[in-house]
Design a protein around this motif. Structure first.
Motif, mmCIF file in Angstrom:
data_model
loop_
_atom_site.group_PDB
_atom_site.id
_atom_site.type_symbol
_atom_site.label_atom_id
_atom_site.label_comp_id
_atom_site.label_asym_id
_atom_site.label_seq_id
_atom_site.Cartn_x
_atom_site.Cartn_y
_atom_site.Cartn_z
ATOM 1 N N VAL A 1 5.160 9.523 20.200
ATOM 2 C CA VAL A 1 3.946 10.186 20.672
ATOM 3 C C VAL A 1 3.379 10.968 19.498
ATOM 4 O O VAL A 1 4.033 11.862 18.966
ATOM 5 C CB VAL A 1 4.239 11.128 21.860
ATOM 6 N N ARG A 2 2.175 10.610 19.095
ATOM 7 C CA ARG A 2 1.519 11.253 17.945
ATOM 8 C C ARG A 2 0.572 12.372 18.367
ATOM 9 O O ARG A 2 0.406 13.335 17.639
ATOM 10 C CB ARG A 2 0.746 10.224 17.127
ATOM 11 N N GLU A 3 -0.073 12.214 19.526
ATOM 12 C CA GLU A 3 -1.024 13.228 20.007
ATOM 13 C C GLU A 3 -0.958 13.313 21.521
ATOM 14 O O GLU A 3 -0.669 12.317 22.186
ATOM 15 C CB GLU A 3 -2.462 12.857 19.619
ATOM 16 N N VAL A 4 -1.268 14.502 22.024
ATOM 17 C CA VAL A 4 -1.338 14.728 23.464
ATOM 18 C C VAL A 4 -2.741 15.218 23.786
ATOM 19 O O VAL A 4 -3.219 16.176 23.185
ATOM 20 C CB VAL A 4 -0.305 15.788 23.912
ATOM 21 N N ASP A 5 -3.405 14.556 24.707
ATOM 22 C CA ASP A 5 -4.711 14.991 25.197
ATOM 23 C C ASP A 5 -4.451 15.695 26.525
ATOM 24 O O ASP A 5 -4.306 15.047 27.570
ATOM 25 C CB ASP A 5 -5.636 13.790 25.376
ATOM 26 N N LEU A 6 -4.351 17.028 26.493
ATOM 27 C CA LEU A 6 -4.011 17.808 27.682
ATOM 28 C C LEU A 6 -5.074 17.688 28.764
ATOM 29 O O LEU A 6 -4.757 17.631 29.954
ATOM 30 C CB LEU A 6 -3.793 19.268 27.308
ATOM 31 N N ALA A 7 -6.338 17.643 28.357
ATOM 32 C CA ALA A 7 -7.425 17.577 29.335
ATOM 33 C C ALA A 7 -7.396 16.267 30.124
ATOM 34 O O ALA A 7 -7.709 16.239 31.308
ATOM 35 C CB ALA A 7 -8.777 17.739 28.642
ATOM 36 N N ALA A 8 -6.992 15.179 29.479
ATOM 37 C CA ALA A 8 -6.964 13.878 30.149
ATOM 38 C C ALA A 8 -5.559 13.487 30.609
ATOM 39 O O ALA A 8 -5.408 12.523 31.360
ATOM 40 C CB ALA A 8 -7.504 12.801 29.207
ATOM 41 N N GLY A 9 -4.546 14.195 30.136
ATOM 42 C CA GLY A 9 -3.173 13.850 30.499
ATOM 43 C C GLY A 9 -2.712 12.553 29.861
ATOM 44 O O GLY A 9 -1.934 11.800 30.432
ATOM 45 N N ARG A 10 -3.209 12.276 28.629
ATOM 46 C CA ARG A 10 -2.908 11.013 27.959
ATOM 47 C C ARG A 10 -2.219 11.254 26.623
ATOM 48 O O ARG A 10 -2.369 12.312 26.006
ATOM 49 C CB ARG A 10 -4.172 10.195 27.770
ATOM 50 N N LEU A 11 -1.490 10.244 26.199
ATOM 51 C CA LEU A 11 -0.753 10.282 24.945
ATOM 52 C C LEU A 11 -1.292 9.211 24.005
ATOM 53 O O LEU A 11 -1.660 8.124 24.457
ATOM 54 C CB LEU A 11 0.729 9.980 25.202
ATOM 55 N N ARG A 12 -1.314 9.509 22.709
ATOM 56 C CA ARG A 12 -1.605 8.472 21.709
ATOM 57 C C ARG A 12 -0.282 8.131 21.056
ATOM 58 O O ARG A 12 0.425 9.005 20.557
ATOM 59 C CB ARG A 12 -2.613 8.927 20.662
ATOM 60 N N LEU A 13 0.048 6.848 21.078
ATOM 61 C CA LEU A 13 1.339 6.382 20.591
ATOM 62 C C LEU A 13 1.248 5.821 19.179
ATOM 63 O O LEU A 13 0.165 5.489 18.689
ATOM 64 C CB LEU A 13 1.899 5.321 21.538
ATOM 65 N N SER A 14 2.400 5.668 18.553
ATOM 66 C CA SER A 14 2.496 5.202 17.170
ATOM 67 C C SER A 14 1.936 3.797 16.973
ATOM 68 O O SER A 14 1.529 3.456 15.865
ATOM 69 C CB SER A 14 3.953 5.250 16.706
ATOM 70 N N ASP A 15 1.879 2.983 18.014
ATOM 71 C CA ASP A 15 1.321 1.643 17.868
ATOM 72 C C ASP A 15 -0.197 1.628 18.034
ATOM 73 O O ASP A 15 -0.814 0.573 18.021
ATOM 74 C CB ASP A 15 1.981 0.664 18.842
ATOM 75 N N GLY A 16 -0.799 2.816 18.215
ATOM 76 C CA GLY A 16 -2.246 2.927 18.354
ATOM 77 C C GLY A 16 -2.719 2.885 19.793
ATOM 78 O O GLY A 16 -3.885 3.129 20.060
ATOM 79 N N SER A 17 -1.834 2.580 20.727
ATOM 80 C CA SER A 17 -2.219 2.529 22.136
ATOM 81 C C SER A 17 -2.215 3.932 22.744
ATOM 82 O O SER A 17 -1.721 4.882 22.130
ATOM 83 C CB SER A 17 -1.280 1.610 22.922
ATOM 84 N N THR A 18 -2.765 4.031 23.940
ATOM 85 C CA THR A 18 -2.716 5.281 24.691
ATOM 86 C C THR A 18 -2.005 5.018 26.007
ATOM 87 O O THR A 18 -1.954 3.875 26.483
ATOM 88 C CB THR A 18 -4.116 5.869 24.963
ATOM 89 N N ALA A 19 -1.458 6.080 26.580
ATOM 90 C CA ALA A 19 -0.732 5.961 27.839
ATOM 91 C C ALA A 19 -0.884 7.249 28.607
ATOM 92 O O ALA A 19 -0.986 8.330 28.025
ATOM 93 C CB ALA A 19 0.748 5.683 27.576
ATOM 94 N N ALA A 20 -0.882 7.130 29.926
ATOM 95 C CA ALA A 20 -0.871 8.314 30.778
ATOM 96 C C ALA A 20 0.517 8.936 30.691
ATOM 97 O O ALA A 20 1.518 8.220 30.672
ATOM 98 C CB ALA A 20 -1.200 7.942 32.216
ATOM 99 N N LEU A 21 0.562 10.265 30.641
ATOM 100 C CA LEU A 21 1.852 10.950 30.650
ATOM 101 C C LEU A 21 2.303 11.121 32.090
ATOM 102 O O LEU A 21 1.582 11.687 32.906
ATOM 103 C CB LEU A 21 1.757 12.317 29.965
ATOM 104 N N ALA A 22 3.485 10.633 32.395
ATOM 105 C CA ALA A 22 4.104 10.835 33.706
ATOM 106 C C ALA A 22 5.133 11.949 33.529
ATOM 107 O O ALA A 22 6.224 11.707 33.001
ATOM 108 C CB ALA A 22 4.762 9.551 34.191
ATOM 109 N N PRO A 23 4.799 13.191 33.903
ATOM 110 C CA PRO A 23 5.707 14.315 33.653
ATOM 111 C C PRO A 23 7.119 14.118 34.189
ATOM 112 O O PRO A 23 8.083 14.592 33.603
ATOM 113 C CB PRO A 23 5.006 15.494 34.343
ATOM 114 N N ALA A 24 7.269 13.378 35.288
ATOM 115 C CA ALA A 24 8.600 13.163 35.862
ATOM 116 C C ALA A 24 9.510 12.370 34.932
ATOM 117 O O ALA A 24 10.724 12.380 35.100
ATOM 118 C CB ALA A 24 8.483 12.452 37.204
ATOM 119 N N THR A 25 8.936 11.686 33.936
ATOM 120 C CA THR A 25 9.758 10.885 33.015
ATOM 121 C C THR A 25 10.210 11.669 31.794
ATOM 122 O O THR A 25 10.940 11.138 30.967
ATOM 123 C CB THR A 25 9.015 9.616 32.551
#
Length: 164
Positions: free
Chosen positions: A74-98
């Protein structure tokens, strides 16, 4: 058509490339010092669900890699959107339970790419992303801690804040 035959992908083989738990790359035990090559490897990591393997692809070459802990970072966290920017350039929703802590060194981990495999794949927060995420942690009303993402609060798993 057999793998490696004309038109098919070459056979998948390990070739000594290792992605370490802290994001370092090595080949046959030797560190890879070239920054741009490391970044290219980061961007090209993929998971093959049918084979249960991680690979990197560079032009026409595809090779199996050994992953120590997490294949994605995880390279960046977008708190307002609840999304992560990953090392492969993709984005993903953060599931806090994980969220969980690495048994290796206590680094923060989460599950991403849950469509590829049941439970998803591990992603490790780098220091900057970890610090960004901590900005969204607040005490929970009934005890423990919560994470404020995308305008909502989600309880943090106990393993993230309770010391055994």
């Amino acid at each position: 058509m057999a793998p490696g035959a004309a038109g098919g992908p070459p056979p998948l083989r390990p070739f000594g490339l290792r992605l370490h738990h802290d994001g370092r790359w090595s080949h046959e035990g030797q560190p890879i010092a070239h920054r741009r090559l490391r970044e290219r490897f980061d961007r090209s990591v993929a998971y093959l669900p049918g084979e249960g393997k991680f690979v990197v692809t560079l032009r026409h070459f595809r090779g199996e890699i050994e992953v120590e802990e997490a294949a994605f970072f995880v390279r960046e966290v977008d708190l307002a959107a609840g999304r992560l920017r990953l090392s492969d350039g993709s984005t993903a929703a953060l599931a806090p339970a994980t969220l969980c802590l690495s048994p290796r060194d206590g680094a923060l981990l989460c599950r991403v790419k849950r469509s590829l495999t049941p439970g998803g794949l591990l992603a490790r927060f780098d220091r900057g992303a970890h610090a960004e995420l901590l900005q969204a942690v607040e005490p929970a009303p009934g005890g423990g801690f919560a994470l404020r993402l995308a305008g909502r609060c989600a309880a943090l798993p106990e393993c993230c804040w309770r010391r055994v």
